[in-house]
Design an enzyme around this catalytic site. Structure first.
Site, PDB file in Angstrom:
ATOM      1  N   HIS A 149       3.792  -2.185   3.117  1.00 23.89           N
ATOM      2  CA  HIS A 149       3.796  -0.843   2.521  1.00 23.89           C
ATOM      3  C   HIS A 149       5.069  -0.639   1.713  1.00 23.89           C
ATOM      4  O   HIS A 149       6.148  -1.048   2.148  1.00 23.89           O
ATOM      5  CB  HIS A 149       3.678   0.226   3.620  1.00 23.89           C
ATOM      6  CG  HIS A 149       2.360   0.173   4.343  1.00 23.89           C
ATOM      7  ND1 HIS A 149       2.124  -0.706   5.367  1.00 23.89           N
ATOM      8  CD2 HIS A 149       1.213   0.869   4.143  1.00 23.89           C
ATOM      9  CE1 HIS A 149       0.867  -0.553   5.783  1.00 23.89           C
ATOM     10  NE2 HIS A 149       0.294   0.400   5.072  1.00 23.89           N
ATOM     11  N   ASP A 209       0.825  -1.217   0.000  1.00 23.30           N
ATOM     12  CA  ASP A 209       0.000   0.000   0.000  1.00 23.30           C
ATOM     13  C   ASP A 209       0.855   1.261   0.000  1.00 23.30           C
ATOM     14  O   ASP A 209       1.995   1.248   0.480  1.00 23.30           O
ATOM     15  CB  ASP A 209      -0.873   0.051   1.258  1.00 23.30           C
ATOM     16  CG  ASP A 209      -2.037  -0.920   1.196  1.00 23.30           C
ATOM     17  OD1 ASP A 209      -2.027  -1.814   0.329  1.00 23.30           O
ATOM     18  OD2 ASP A 209      -2.942  -0.793   2.043  1.00 23.30           O
ATOM     19  N   ASP A 210       0.249   2.328  -0.463  1.00 19.36           N
ATOM     20  CA  ASP A 210       0.710   3.719  -0.275  1.00 19.36           C
ATOM     21  C   ASP A 210       1.801   4.187  -1.237  1.00 19.36           C
ATOM     22  O   ASP A 210       2.264   5.311  -1.128  1.00 19.36           O
ATOM     23  CB  ASP A 210       1.206   3.978   1.167  1.00 19.36           C
ATOM     24  CG  ASP A 210       0.106   3.829   2.203  1.00 19.36           C
ATOM     25  OD1 ASP A 210      -1.053   3.585   1.792  1.00 19.36           O
ATOM     26  OD2 ASP A 210       0.394   3.948   3.397  1.00 19.36           O
ATOM     27  N   HIS A 249      -6.026   2.813  -4.220  1.00 22.17           N
ATOM     28  CA  HIS A 249      -6.032   3.152  -2.783  1.00 22.17           C
ATOM     29  C   HIS A 249      -6.496   4.599  -2.581  1.00 22.17           C
ATOM     30  O   HIS A 249      -6.224   5.206  -1.541  1.00 22.17           O
ATOM     31  CB  HIS A 249      -4.601   2.951  -2.251  1.00 22.17           C
ATOM     32  CG  HIS A 249      -4.495   2.804  -0.756  1.00 22.17           C
ATOM     33  ND1 HIS A 249      -5.404   2.132   0.022  1.00 22.17           N
ATOM     34  CD2 HIS A 249      -3.539   3.249   0.116  1.00 22.17           C
ATOM     35  CE1 HIS A 249      -5.026   2.173   1.290  1.00 22.17           C
ATOM     36  NE2 HIS A 249      -3.906   2.853   1.383  1.00 22.17           N
ATOM     37  N   HIS A 265      -5.265   9.828  -0.080  1.00 24.91           N
ATOM     38  CA  HIS A 265      -4.994   9.137   1.189  1.00 24.91           C
ATOM     39  C   HIS A 265      -5.261  10.071   2.375  1.00 24.91           C
ATOM     40  O   HIS A 265      -4.605  10.017   3.411  1.00 24.91           O
ATOM     41  CB  HIS A 265      -3.552   8.621   1.239  1.00 24.91           C
ATOM     42  CG  HIS A 265      -3.399   7.406   2.106  1.00 24.91           C
ATOM     43  ND1 HIS A 265      -3.186   7.481   3.456  1.00 24.91           N
ATOM     44  CD2 HIS A 265      -3.437   6.089   1.823  1.00 24.91           C
ATOM     45  CE1 HIS A 265      -3.093   6.258   3.958  1.00 24.91           C
ATOM     46  NE2 HIS A 265      -3.254   5.392   2.985  1.00 24.91           N
TER      47      HIS A 265
HETATM   48 ZN    ZN Z   1      -2.733   3.373   3.043  1.00 25.93          ZN
END
Ligand code: ZN
Length: 267
Positions: free
Chosen positions: A232, A73-74, A124, A128
């Protein structure tokens, strides 16, 4: 004569009703076409049945097979994502990347590389930022669509549809809980499924060493068949890329094979 009078009176009524009918059907068709046009415009490439996709994703954790879905993620970020891609390549494993729209704009070439090396590029959100993400229905949908647009531009595929969304902090966290429940319906309306995870190495909570990250993962995977592992591809907390090689080797030793979400969407 009386008979003709009644007939004329009815004729006027019929004409009025007929005129209303024509006006109503004309407006109805115009609005119905607008609706179809809008949804085709927004979701041009969506062909799959998302409710089947959602139940396939929900059922992943109940599988009898030992399958590991590595998810990051991210990202993308310059160092972490690149190192993760190198390690995945060396181990001949593909993964899923839940990218953030504004970071895709920053590092389009890294997303292009991930896509071309067979990894699944998932959604995602653009910012964010929960206060932006859950501000309104339109705002939420726009975060998803603009992330897909950024992916499209990065990989050079027109109208890329990522199909799968992951809520920042997961769908079940207490913060913004009621907004998230509403957004699950919006996802459904626009043809997206969502997924959380059932295993993690806790890389986002504090600075762990590679050894600790691997241990966290081992504990989290214990007695589970199919794994959706949260990690991540950022460098700001723990560096999952430093423990990735050992993590993949451990999972292989434990009898896991690796898949990404393309394998689920294809079925
Ligand atoms: Zn995230």
């Amino acid at each position: 004569m009386k008979c003709l009078f009644i007939y004329k009176k009815h004729l006027v009524t019929y004409l009025v009703l007929f005129t209303f009918f024509i006006i109503f059907t004309t407006f109805y068709n115009v609005f119905a076409k607008m609706e179809v046009f809008d949804s085709n415009y927004i979701f041009p490439s969506f062909e799959n049945n998302f409710s089947i996709l959602q139940s396939n994703l929900d059922n992943l954790y109940n599988s009898n097979e030992k399958i590991a879905f590595l998810t990051f993620d991210d990202g993308p970020t310059k160092i972490a994502t690149t190192k993760i891609l190198d390690t995945l390549k060396e181990n001949d494993v593909t993964a899923s990347f839940f990218v953030i729209g504004y970071r895709v704009k920053e590092f389009p070439n890294i997303v292009k590389r991930a896509y071309e090396e067979g990894h699944f590029i998932a959604n995602h959100g653009y910012s964010h930022n929960n206060s932006k993400l859950y501000k309104s229905k339109d705002g939420f949908i726009n975060e998803i669509m603009s992330t897909d647009e950024a992916i499209s531009d990065a990989i050079g595929i027109e109208n890329y549809h990522s199909h799968i969304f992951r809520f920042p902090n997961g769908s079940k966290s207490k913060e913004y809980a009621s907004s998230k429940n509403m957004c699950k319906n919006y996802l459904n309306e626009v043809g997206y499924a969502y997924i959380d995870w059932n295993a993690l190495n806790n890389d986002s909570t504090k600075k762990y060493s590679s050894y600790e990250l691997l241990n966290n993962l081992k504990k989290s995977c214990k007695n589970k068949n199919s794994l959706v592992i949260l990690m991540h591809d950022t460098s700001d907390v723990s560096k999952s890329y430093e423990s990735l090689d050992a993590s993949i080797k451990y999972l292989k030793e434990q009898g896991y094979s690796f898949k990404n979400f393309y394998d689920i969407i294809k079925n």
